[in-house]
Design an enzyme around this catalytic site. Structure first.
Site, PDB file in Angstrom:
ATOM      1  N   ASP A 201       1.058  -0.910   0.065  1.00  0.00           N
ATOM      2  CA  ASP A 201      -0.371   0.303  -0.263  1.00  0.00           C
ATOM      3  C   ASP A 201       0.924   1.268   0.082  1.00  0.00           C
ATOM      4  OD1 ASP A 201      -2.048   2.049   0.086  1.00  0.00           O
ATOM      5  OD2 ASP A 201      -2.860   1.008   1.798  1.00  0.00           O
ATOM      6  N   HIS A 206       0.689   8.335   3.539  1.00  0.00           N
ATOM      7  CA  HIS A 206       1.257   7.114   4.896  1.00  0.00           C
ATOM      8  C   HIS A 206       2.691   7.628   4.738  1.00  0.00           C
ATOM      9  CE1 HIS A 206      -2.727   5.604   5.191  1.00  0.00           C
ATOM     10  NE2 HIS A 206      -2.688   4.985   4.081  1.00  0.00           N
ATOM     11  N   ILE A 221      -0.094   9.402   8.644  1.00  0.00           N
ATOM     12  CA  ILE A 221      -0.930   8.364   9.284  1.00  0.00           C
ATOM     13  C   ILE A 221      -0.326   7.311   8.746  1.00  0.00           C
ATOM     14  CG2 ILE A 221      -2.499  10.141   9.364  1.00  0.00           C
ATOM     15  CD1 ILE A 221      -4.577   8.772   7.664  1.00  0.00           C
ATOM     16  N   GLY A 224      -5.046   2.827   7.915  1.00  0.00           N
ATOM     17  CA  GLY A 224      -5.927   1.434   9.156  1.00  0.00           C
ATOM     18  C   GLY A 224      -6.317   0.112   9.326  1.00  0.00           C
TER      19      GLY A 224
END
Length: 302
Positions: A201, A206, A221, A224
């Site tokens: 990903d 991120h 961040i 998830g």
């Protein structure tokens, strides 16, 4: 937007090949052995402990099997949305067979549901994954995405809502009004998102501070699904005595972002053969994830 065209769409079949190296990268990306490099319940995820022929695979590794799932939303005819306003709201995983350490996966994905929520559209996609060599079905992933700004397409009242392939196994979560059975605390690394992104990903949200700032965050961040991996791994360690094959199904609802370096506190409650859980960020005292992990059976010691 044509709801019937969307709900009847079937994605082209796709393959995903992985090796033990990918399995180990993933385990490290969700924090395995980060606090203790020789953890007796986690070393098996990255090393052939005690002469085992293959390393063990965490059940949440199944979330990697269809890496283009969200990107492929762009190919659905008549589905119009701003990709910058897409939110990954929920992930459901059903494990039918222990995941092999090396495999070529065949994925069959279909639109499972579409719902008009007024200001947003909710779309659900089911991906069933098979071992290509044996044909054995391994798992099901249901991805639920909120498309902000794409709602209000219904021409009738009540608003359009369709679940083409309802997942009967997905049960509602009602948390008990009592102290948790187990509480597990673990600190993520400041480089956690950079390590997790090696599993495929590469969303710059991120890793790139400028992209994160545009999105409204003070810094990049955590993914998830990385937070979900931390929570499920904690449950396997605390409730399943470190045995990943006890996991039958997993539900995770993404509630809030996590910054790499923050401390995750996962609270667990037992409900029959399910472990209900909430994961909080200690530094902000905010719940970021909730759901359950269904087990084939509870350990006799509990």
């Amino acid at each position: 937007m044509d709801p019937e065209a969307i709900i009847s769409y079937e994605f082209p079949e796709a393959e995903f090949t992985y090796t033990e190296r990918d399995v180990a990268y993933y385990a490290l990306g969700i924090g395995a052995c980060s606090g203790n490099a020789v953890d007796e319940k986690e070393l098996k995820y990255v090393y052939h402990e005690n002469g085992q022929s293959n390393i063990k695979v965490l059940p949440t590794f199944a979330t990697l099997f269809n890496p283009g799932a969200i990107r492929n939303f762009m190919s659905i005819p008549s589905l119009e949305f701003d990709p910058r306003l897409l939110l990954h709201g929920q992930q459901y995983i059903e494990i039918y067979s222990p995941l092999p350490a090396n495999a070529c996966i065949q994925n069959k994905a279909v639109v499972a549901g579409l719902h008009d929520k007024g200001k947003a559209a909710v779309i659900e996609v089911d991906t069933t994954s098979y071992d290509k060599e044996s044909g054995k079905v391994l798992c099901l992933n249901r991805l639920t995405v909120y498309l902000r700004g794409a709602g209000g397409f219904s021409k009738s009242s009540p608003p359009y809502s369709c679940s083409k392939y309802p997942a009967d196994q997905i049960k509602p979560v009602k948390f008990p009004n009592c102290q948790p059975f187990v509480v597990y605390e673990e600190c993520t690394q400041k480089s956690q998102a950079l390590l997790y992104r090696l599993s495929g990903d590469y969303n710059p949200l991120h890793s790139d501070p400028m992209v994160a700032e545009v999105a409204g965050f003070s810094r990049p961040i955590l993914h998830g699904l990385c937070t979900l991996g931390f929570a499920v791994r904690a449950i396997i360690k605390c409730v399943c005595n470190g045995e990943p094959t006890r996991v039958k199904n997993i539900l995770g609802r993404f509630l809030l972002h996590v910054y790499p370096g923050e401390t995750l506190i996962t609270e667990m409650w037992l409900e029959d053969s399910r472990v209900l859980y909430k994961t909080k960020v200690k530094e902000r005292n905010k719940t970021v994830l909730s759901g359950y992990v269904g087990l084939h059976h509870l350990p006799a010691s509990l």
